[in-house]
Motif scaffolding. Structure first.
Motif, PDB file in Angstrom:
ATOM      1  N   ALA B 594       0.829  -1.206   0.000  1.00  0.00           N
ATOM      2  CA  ALA B 594       0.000   0.000   0.000  1.00  0.00           C
ATOM      3  C   ALA B 594       0.867   1.262   0.000  1.00  0.00           C
ATOM      4  O   ALA B 594       0.548   2.261  -0.652  1.00  0.00           O
ATOM      5  N   LEU B 595       1.973   1.208   0.727  1.00  0.00           N
ATOM      6  CA  LEU B 595       2.881   2.370   0.760  1.00  0.00           C
ATOM      7  C   LEU B 595       3.470   2.637  -0.629  1.00  0.00           C
ATOM      8  O   LEU B 595       3.558   3.790  -1.065  1.00  0.00           O
ATOM      9  N   TYR B 596       3.863   1.553  -1.320  1.00  0.00           N
ATOM     10  CA  TYR B 596       4.413   1.722  -2.671  1.00  0.00           C
ATOM     11  C   TYR B 596       3.353   2.340  -3.585  1.00  0.00           C
ATOM     12  O   TYR B 596       3.629   3.251  -4.357  1.00  0.00           O
ATOM     13  N   GLN B 597       2.125   1.828  -3.459  1.00  0.00           N
ATOM     14  CA  GLN B 597       1.049   2.346  -4.314  1.00  0.00           C
ATOM     15  C   GLN B 597       0.755   3.807  -3.994  1.00  0.00           C
ATOM     16  O   GLN B 597       0.531   4.614  -4.889  1.00  0.00           O
ATOM     17  N   ALA B 598       0.746   4.126  -2.711  1.00  0.00           N
ATOM     18  CA  ALA B 598       0.471   5.512  -2.313  1.00  0.00           C
ATOM     19  C   ALA B 598       1.509   6.442  -2.910  1.00  0.00           C
ATOM     20  O   ALA B 598       1.195   7.536  -3.409  1.00  0.00           O
ATOM     21  N   ASN B 599       2.738   5.977  -2.875  1.00  0.00           N
ATOM     22  CA  ASN B 599       3.845   6.802  -3.380  1.00  0.00           C
ATOM     23  C   ASN B 599       3.675   7.051  -4.884  1.00  0.00           C
ATOM     24  O   ASN B 599       4.077   8.097  -5.398  1.00  0.00           O
ATOM     25  N   ALA B 600       3.050   6.074  -5.566  1.00  0.00           N
ATOM     26  CA  ALA B 600       2.938   6.169  -7.017  1.00  0.00           C
ATOM     27  C   ALA B 600       1.629   6.823  -7.442  1.00  0.00           C
ATOM     28  O   ALA B 600       1.367   6.971  -8.633  1.00  0.00           O
ATOM     29  N   SER B 601       0.789   7.181  -6.481  1.00  0.00           N
ATOM     30  CA  SER B 601      -0.513   7.738  -6.876  1.00  0.00           C
ATOM     31  C   SER B 601      -0.717   9.127  -6.274  1.00  0.00           C
ATOM     32  O   SER B 601       0.102   9.612  -5.499  1.00  0.00           O
ATOM     33  N   GLU B 602      -1.855   9.706  -6.620  1.00  0.00           N
ATOM     34  CA  GLU B 602      -2.154  11.060  -6.153  1.00  0.00           C
ATOM     35  C   GLU B 602      -3.588  11.143  -5.671  1.00  0.00           C
ATOM     36  O   GLU B 602      -4.382  10.226  -5.874  1.00  0.00           O
ATOM     37  N   GLY B 603      -3.890  12.274  -5.060  1.00  0.00           N
ATOM     38  CA  GLY B 603      -5.276  12.574  -4.709  1.00  0.00           C
ATOM     39  C   GLY B 603      -5.899  11.531  -3.805  1.00  0.00           C
ATOM     40  O   GLY B 603      -5.285  11.059  -2.846  1.00  0.00           O
ATOM     41  N   ASN B 604      -7.137  11.181  -4.129  1.00  0.00           N
ATOM     42  CA  ASN B 604      -7.900  10.267  -3.281  1.00  0.00           C
ATOM     43  C   ASN B 604      -7.291   8.880  -3.187  1.00  0.00           C
ATOM     44  O   ASN B 604      -7.331   8.238  -2.141  1.00  0.00           O
ATOM     45  N   ASP B 605      -6.730   8.422  -4.310  1.00  0.00           N
ATOM     46  CA  ASP B 605      -6.104   7.098  -4.315  1.00  0.00           C
ATOM     47  C   ASP B 605      -5.015   7.040  -3.257  1.00  0.00           C
ATOM     48  O   ASP B 605      -4.907   6.083  -2.489  1.00  0.00           O
ATOM     49  N   ARG B 606      -4.233   8.083  -3.268  1.00  0.00           N
ATOM     50  CA  ARG B 606      -3.115   8.153  -2.327  1.00  0.00           C
ATOM     51  C   ARG B 606      -3.633   8.159  -0.889  1.00  0.00           C
ATOM     52  O   ARG B 606      -3.138   7.413  -0.027  1.00  0.00           O
ATOM     53  N   LEU B 607      -4.658   8.982  -0.656  1.00  0.00           N
ATOM     54  CA  LEU B 607      -5.238   9.056   0.688  1.00  0.00           C
ATOM     55  C   LEU B 607      -5.750   7.699   1.160  1.00  0.00           C
ATOM     56  O   LEU B 607      -5.516   7.293   2.298  1.00  0.00           O
ATOM     57  N   GLN B 608      -6.432   7.028   0.253  1.00  0.00           N
ATOM     58  CA  GLN B 608      -6.998   5.714   0.593  1.00  0.00           C
ATOM     59  C   GLN B 608      -5.916   4.725   0.984  1.00  0.00           C
ATOM     60  O   GLN B 608      -6.036   3.997   1.973  1.00  0.00           O
ATOM     61  N   MET B 609      -4.859   4.733   0.193  1.00  0.00           N
ATOM     62  CA  MET B 609      -3.758   3.812   0.459  1.00  0.00           C
ATOM     63  C   MET B 609      -3.114   4.128   1.816  1.00  0.00           C
ATOM     64  O   MET B 609      -2.811   3.236   2.601  1.00  0.00           O
ATOM     65  N   LEU B 610      -2.905   5.410   2.058  1.00  0.00           N
ATOM     66  CA  LEU B 610      -2.271   5.808   3.329  1.00  0.00           C
ATOM     67  C   LEU B 610      -3.174   5.417   4.505  1.00  0.00           C
ATOM     68  O   LEU B 610      -2.693   4.941   5.547  1.00  0.00           O
ATOM     69  N   ASN B 611      -4.468   5.623   4.330  1.00  0.00           N
ATOM     70  CA  ASN B 611      -5.413   5.233   5.391  1.00  0.00           C
ATOM     71  C   ASN B 611      -5.372   3.740   5.650  1.00  0.00           C
ATOM     72  O   ASN B 611      -5.461   3.292   6.790  1.00  0.00           O
ATOM     73  N   HIS B 612      -5.225   3.000   4.556  1.00  0.00           N
ATOM     74  CA  HIS B 612      -5.159   1.544   4.694  1.00  0.00           C
ATOM     75  C   HIS B 612      -3.932   1.134   5.531  1.00  0.00           C
ATOM     76  O   HIS B 612      -4.029   0.285   6.426  1.00  0.00           O
ATOM     77  N   VAL B 613      -2.812   1.772   5.252  1.00  0.00           N
ATOM     78  CA  VAL B 613      -1.599   1.480   6.027  1.00  0.00           C
ATOM     79  C   VAL B 613      -1.828   1.825   7.504  1.00  0.00           C
ATOM     80  O   VAL B 613      -1.456   1.061   8.407  1.00  0.00           O
ATOM     81  N   ALA B 614      -2.497   2.971   7.746  1.00  0.00           N
ATOM     82  CA  ALA B 614      -2.752   3.397   9.128  1.00  0.00           C
ATOM     83  C   ALA B 614      -3.615   2.361   9.846  1.00  0.00           C
ATOM     84  O   ALA B 614      -3.373   2.038  11.017  1.00  0.00           O
ATOM     85  N   THR B 615      -4.619   1.837   9.144  1.00  0.00           N
ATOM     86  CA  THR B 615      -5.487   0.820   9.746  1.00  0.00           C
ATOM     87  C   THR B 615      -4.686  -0.418  10.114  1.00  0.00           C
ATOM     88  O   THR B 615      -4.848  -0.994  11.192  1.00  0.00           O
ATOM     89  N   LEU B 616      -3.791  -0.810   9.198  1.00  0.00           N
ATOM     90  CA  LEU B 616      -2.952  -1.982   9.483  1.00  0.00           C
ATOM     91  C   LEU B 616      -2.027  -1.704  10.675  1.00  0.00           C
ATOM     92  O   LEU B 616      -1.812  -2.575  11.531  1.00  0.00           O
ATOM     93  N   ALA B 617      -1.488  -0.464  10.751  1.00  0.00           N
ATOM     94  CA  ALA B 617      -0.583  -0.114  11.856  1.00  0.00           C
ATOM     95  C   ALA B 617      -1.304  -0.247  13.191  1.00  0.00           C
ATOM     96  O   ALA B 617      -0.698  -0.614  14.206  1.00  0.00           O
ATOM     97  N   ASP B 618      -2.587   0.032  13.174  1.00  0.00           N
ATOM     98  CA  ASP B 618      -3.362  -0.054  14.414  1.00  0.00           C
ATOM     99  C   ASP B 618      -3.450  -1.474  14.967  1.00  0.00           C
ATOM    100  O   ASP B 618      -3.806  -1.660  16.130  1.00  0.00           O
ATOM    101  N   THR B 619      -3.137  -2.453  14.135  1.00  0.00           N
ATOM    102  CA  THR B 619      -3.196  -3.829  14.637  1.00  0.00           C
ATOM    103  C   THR B 619      -1.925  -4.205  15.391  1.00  0.00           C
ATOM    104  O   THR B 619      -1.819  -5.291  15.941  1.00  0.00           O
ATOM    105  N   SER B 620      -0.935  -3.309  15.428  1.00  0.00           N
ATOM    106  CA  SER B 620       0.324  -3.610  16.125  1.00  0.00           C
ATOM    107  C   SER B 620       0.195  -3.348  17.615  1.00  0.00           C
ATOM    108  O   SER B 620      -0.479  -2.405  18.035  1.00  0.00           O
TER     109      SER B 620
END
Lengths: 223, 638
Positions: B594-620
């Protein structure tokens, strides 16, 4: 010291500044490195030699004192301190012997048997002070050295009494070494040699630091 | 002498000296040589070794400072200025011949400061030395150069000091843009008053102006450095006569608890638990029985009561002795007369002073009047040499330059606590709490001077990494993120300069500077390295560390590292979550993608990907690390 001036001038000649690129081959620089090490070895005075020779005997007596600790029921604190003194001063004796021998000076070799210290000069001159023979190789000129009677008193002490006496005598002994460095530094041309300066400065700060630690240990004993 | 004495002596011993080095380390048995010694390297790559120029070869290389693309290397013959913009081929842009030991260097803007301590330093930079014990030609103190044109330094001023300058530290007061301050550390004997008026080495109670028991603070007006002068001489050691001790390590505490469980008598002395050695138990117990009026051989009940009474006993025993059984004058009050190094960390208002037998914590918010917050001592430490804080100021490490750097203190039978680093937590009440020791784990030969020496933090986010010189022990990177279990994660080492005898050499100092690990080799010149990814350090962590860019660095003036929010940073934190094992393997893989994809995208796509990573981080379970990652993700989302 005219000798110093001549050598300084020689160093100045070989150390010509302003060469911006290290074009010289590694071999040439290596030759220069060793030549300069050799050159540096002629930059010393009789006071430096006297200091090294004296300090070797001085350190050797610290070894005699420190080696008593385990047998004489020293506390763990004093035993660790003594172990550190043995390690440090053994190494320094060897550095001073190398310093002298590198410069072609006579090297005092240290032999210790119990409380007796024998110093043999490597060039054949020998001098001994053992048993009740005080003095010998300038020992009585060196500040802080214990008399043979004091050594025997220390060797006879046990446990807490040993701890206290060891600290008192080692403080006296260390203070003597500090004085020897200060006397060296107070002479014209002395300790200009980098190795001599570094060694003497290290002895100076290390022993001042250790004196403070030992004074603290002593005052803790009075709690 | 009273019988109560041994009690207090015991407090100083925590750790039993041990040796724990590995003989199958690749650093063991390296062939000797000046410029062709065998080398061992691990998790670093060497980019270059550049020999000193002719006028400086065979003369000690000392400390380093950095400004822009330049590394400034001190040498006992002067100063070398290297352009390191191509680290594979450093270019010497200036060699300035001006002998003095140790020639430790610092920079601030257009000014370069150089320490002089040895007797041979001359005001006129002459190479002939100074023979006379008292001479108007001698420089011992600080030289100041204008380096507005760094290829052509101009020698503009001197400040002479009583003990010369072994090292110095540069302090820029955030409140004062007109001046910079230099704290002078000089450990050599005081020079005669005939050479520098006012110098005195009497005890302070005999001469209040004594050069002992103080440091010197020089104020340097940036607009006119010729007006630089000593403005204060803070006595930061005042009243340092109590017996500060660094406290017990967790291992020591375990030992005491084990002894207690085994029935040993435990005394609490100055806050530390001490196992009373058997040889003293009988003695103290007899004394206690006599005072209690108990007679006969001690019974089990006596023994139990004695155990209870042990704490009080200390007070009881102090009583009769309080007014002093010791009539002898053992000289001045114990305590250091000078510091070796003071590391200033202005952004947290603190300094760490390594001062003879003590490690000090200083408040430096008023640069002219630093004062002591805490002090620690350590029976395993011979000579406190230097200090380094971790980046967030929650820890401090001190080094012990046992033997002064000229001795081979890393032999297989030298204790691992001697000549080592001691690591402390900085507690909220401003005190330092000892945690552990670290020493170079590879034994060295008797031909190699080796002991803990200078280093700096490596700005890997979320971790505490310290790259350090061990003289001929080479350089070593220590990970002290877990302060109770510091470990080595990279190194470089050479064989001895000479196989026959000890010849001074090795790394004097090594510092991280803008992605490079730069080492000043005493005999061999300038070494430059780069970190290599390994199981202990990922490529992302290295890339994230390289986003920190400094415009200058002085070893004893610690900068606070700040990381710009980059994808490297996010990846570095993610790698650390993976290493810590607090994220499932699936979550790691998913988050990374998701981080790689976020880096390669813009706008909403990027936000979505970053949010997804944040959700996964919350499981730590590692919520602190996850919070760092999420903070970075938030910044990337802006």
């Amino acid at each position: 010291m005219p000798l110093l001036k001549v050598i300084a001038a020689a160093v100045l000649l070989t150390a010509s500044p302003g060469i911006l690129a290290a074009q010289d081959s590694t071999e040439e620089l290596e030759a220069l490195y060793w030549a300069r090490q050799k050159e540096a070895m002629s930059r010393y005075t009789p006071a430096d030699v006297e200091f090294m020779v004296g300090m070797i005997s001085h350190h050797a007596q610290a070894l005699i004192m420190s080696r008593l600790a385990p047998e004489n029921g020293a506390s763990r604190a004093v035993e660790v301190l003594a172990a550190r003194i043995i390690n440090a001063q053994n190494d320094e004796i060897s550095i001073m012997q190398t310093w002298l021998s590198d410069r072609g000076e006579a090297v005092p070799l240290v032999h210790i048997e119990g409380l007796n210290l024998m110093i043999h000069m490597k060039d054949g001159q020998a001098s001994e002070h053992q048993g009740h023979q005080h003095g010998g190789h300038g020992a009585h000129h060196m500040p802080g050295m214990l008399t043979q009677a004091q050594l025997e008193e220390l060797a006879a002490a046990r446990g807490a009494a040993f701890d206290r006496l060891f600290l008192q005598y080692m403080i006296q002994h260390h203070k003597g070494a500090v004085t020897m460095v200060e006397d060296l530094f107070a002479q014209d041309g002395a300790a200009q040699d980098e190795a001599a300066y570094k060694l003497a400065s290290s002895i100076h700060v290390d022993q001042i630091t250790e004196i403070a630690r030992m004074q603290q240990m002593l005052s803790d004993m009075d709690l | 002498m009273r019988t109560t004495v041994c009690l207090a002596l015991l407090f100083a011993f925590c750790a039993v000296p041990t040796t724990a080095q590995s003989l199958d380390d690749p650093r063991v048995g390296l062939g000797a040589g000046l410029f062709d010694a065998e080398e061992a390297i691990w998790n670093l790559s060497k980019l270059s070794t550049t020999l000193p120029p002719e006028a400086f070869v065979g003369v000690t290389n000392s400390d380093l400072a950095f400004k822009d693309k330049y590394a400034i290397q001190g040498n006992y013959n002067g100063v070398l200025i290297w352009d390191i913009s191509d680290p594979a081929t450093p270019v010497l842009v200036k060699d300035y011949l001006c002998p003095a030991s140790q020639s430790d260097v610092s920079v601030y803007e257009h000014l370069l400061f150089v320490s002089g301590e040895g007797f041979g330093g001359r005001l006129d930079c002459g190479t002939e030395g100074v023979e006379e014990q008292v001479s108007a030609d001698r420089l011992r103190g600080i030289r100041i150069f204008d380096i507005s044109d760094i290829t052509s330094p101009e020698y503009v001023a001197n400040v002479q000091t009583c003990r010369g300058s072994h090292t110095h530290s540069l302090l820029k007061d955030p409140e004062d843009d007109e001046n910079v301050y230099v704290y002078v550390s000089g450990s050599a004997p005081v020079r005669p008053a005939e050479e520098l008026p006012g110098c005195s080495d009497l005890a302070p109670d005999e001469d209040p102006e004594s050069a002992l028991f103080r440091i010197e603070v020089i104020k340097v007006p940036l607009g006119d450095p010729t007006q630089a002068a000593i403005v204060s001489s803070p006595r930061i050691f005042e009243d340092l006569v109590a017996a500060p001790s660094h406290g017990m390590s967790p291992a020591d505490i375990r030992e005491v608890e084990a002894a207690r469980a085994a029935g040993a008598f435990i005394i609490v002395h100055q806050g530390q638990s001490i196992v009373l050695p058997d040889q003293y138990v009988g003695h103290f117990m007899g004394q206690w029985m006599a005072q209690e009026g108990r007679e006969g051989d001690p019974t089990a009940a006596d023994s139990a009561d004695f155990r209870e009474a042990l704490t009080d006993m200390q007070t009881m025993m102090a009583g009769p002795d309080a007014d002093g059984g010791d009539e002898e004058d053992d000289g001045p009050a114990p305590g250091p007369t000078q510091c070796h190094d003071i590391t200033l960390y202005p952004e947290i208002g603190l300094a760490g002073g390594a001062c003879e037998g003590y490690g000090l914590l200083l408040d430096i918010r008023d640069p002219i009047n630093p004062y002591r917050l805490d002090a620690v001592a350590d029976s395993n430490f011979s000579y406190w040499h230097s200090a380094t804080f971790n980046n967030d100021g929650s820890k401090i490490l001190f080094t012990d330059e046992w033997g002064g750097g000229g001795g081979p203190k890393c032999r297989a039978d030298d204790p691992m606590e001697w000549g080592a680093n001691a690591l402390f937590n900085l507690e909220e009440d401003g005190t330092m709490a000892f945690r552990s020791y670290f020493k170079l784990p590879a034994p060295q030969t008797s031909q190699e001077n080796c002991v803990a020496h200078n280093g700096s933090l490596i700005p890997v986010p979320g971790r505490d990494l310290f790259v350090q010189s061990w003289y001929q022990g080479g350089i070593s990177v220590m990970d002290w993120t877990d302060i109770d279990a510091p470990k080595e994660i990279a190194y470089h080492d050479r064989g001895p300069v000479s196989a026959e005898q000890m010849q001074m050499g090795g790394s004097w100092s090594v510092y991280w500077y803008n992605g490079l690990i730069v080492s000043s080799e005493i005999a061999r010149g300038l070494d430059i390295f780069r970190l290599e990814p390994s199981a202990h350090l990922t490529a992302n962590e290295i890339l994230a560390s390289n986003t920190v860019v400094l415009d200058h660095l002085n070893a004893q003036g610690q900068p606070m590292y700040r990381w710009p929010s980059t994808f490297y940073l996010a990846h570095a934190y993610l790698d650390q979550l993976e290493r810590g094992g607090s994220l499932t393997a699936t979550a790691v893989v998913e988050a990374r993608a998701a981080l790689y994809q976020a880096n390669a995208s813009e706008g909403n796509d990027r936000l979505q990907m970053l949010n997804h990573v944040a959700t996964l981080a919350d499981t730590s379970q590692d919520t602190d690390k996850a919070a760092l990652l999420k903070e970075t993700l938030n910044a990337l989302a802006q």
